[in-house]
Write a protein that holds these residues in place. Structure first.
Motif, short mmCIF file in Angstrom:
data_model
loop_
_atom_site.label_atom_id
_atom_site.label_comp_id
_atom_site.label_asym_id
_atom_site.label_seq_id
_atom_site.Cartn_x
_atom_site.Cartn_y
_atom_site.Cartn_z
N ALA A 53 0.83 -1.20 0.00
CA ALA A 53 0.00 0.00 0.00
C ALA A 53 0.87 1.26 0.00
O ALA A 53 0.61 2.21 -0.75
N GLU A 54 1.91 1.28 0.81
CA GLU A 54 2.80 2.43 0.86
C GLU A 54 3.52 2.63 -0.47
O GLU A 54 3.69 3.76 -0.92
N GLU A 55 3.93 1.55 -1.10
CA GLU A 55 4.60 1.63 -2.41
C GLU A 55 3.68 2.29 -3.45
O GLU A 55 4.11 3.14 -4.23
N ASP A 68 -7.33 2.61 9.22
CA ASP A 68 -7.63 1.36 8.54
C ASP A 68 -7.12 1.54 7.11
O ASP A 68 -7.44 2.54 6.46
N HIS A 69 -6.34 0.59 6.63
CA HIS A 69 -5.79 0.66 5.28
C HIS A 69 -6.42 -0.44 4.43
O HIS A 69 -6.68 -1.54 4.90
N PHE A 70 -6.63 -0.12 3.16
CA PHE A 70 -7.24 -1.04 2.20
C PHE A 70 -6.28 -1.25 1.04
O PHE A 70 -5.58 -0.33 0.63
N ARG A 83 -5.80 9.24 1.04
CA ARG A 83 -4.72 8.50 0.39
C ARG A 83 -5.24 7.46 -0.61
O ARG A 83 -4.68 6.39 -0.76
N LEU A 84 -6.34 7.80 -1.29
CA LEU A 84 -6.87 6.93 -2.34
C LEU A 84 -5.93 7.04 -3.54
O LEU A 84 -5.74 8.12 -4.09
#
Length: 140
Positions: A15-17, A43-45, A70-71
């Motif tokens: 996700a960070e990448e 919460d991260h998706f 952060r979409l």
């Protein structure tokens, strides 16, 4: 396409990448503004297409509301419905948590995308990381 809640370090790194590639690489956001102290409480998706990580979003909880942020969807998969699916996943998570609405600080260039998903703008435009933004909200 498959969207899941990020639960482990490998998914978190994926996700960070994606965020770094989209926001820092494409849009010139400074890395220290993109990966921030709010990540720890969010919460991260992670969205996958044919098993490959291609999109992400996060949701913070603030004052009874979900705050979508952060979409990011990789360029080669834009226009496939992935962004809308990520928004719906965040909204579902917010409903499950008993939150009354979802808010977001949208880049004005993608305001129409969020309007098509039922979000309404409020307040004045402002600048975040050198990019024009507007606050938007959708009751659940």
């Amino acid at each position: 396409m498959h969207i899941s809640l990020v639960t482990g370090p490998q998914e978190r790194a994926a996700a960070e990448e994606i965020r770094l590639r989209v926001f820092v690489g494409e849009q010139g956001v400074p890395p220290e503004l993109e990966l921030d102290e709010h990540d720890a409480d969010a919460d991260h998706f992670l969205a996958r297409l044919e098993g490959r990580p291609v999109g992400t979003a996060r949701m913070l909880r603030r004052d009874g509301c979900g705050v979508l942020g952060r979409l990011a969807v990789l360029p080669e998969t834009r226009g496939t419905g992935l962004g809308a699916a990520l928004v719906r996943a965040v909204e579902q998570r917010a409903r499950e948590a008993g939150l009354r609405s979802v808010e977001l600080h949208a880049q004005t260039a993608v305001r129409a995308f969020y309007e098509r998903l039922g979000y309404e703008a409020y307040g004045e435009e402002d600048i975040e990381a050198g990019i024009p933004h507007i606050w938007m909200r959708k009751p659940l």
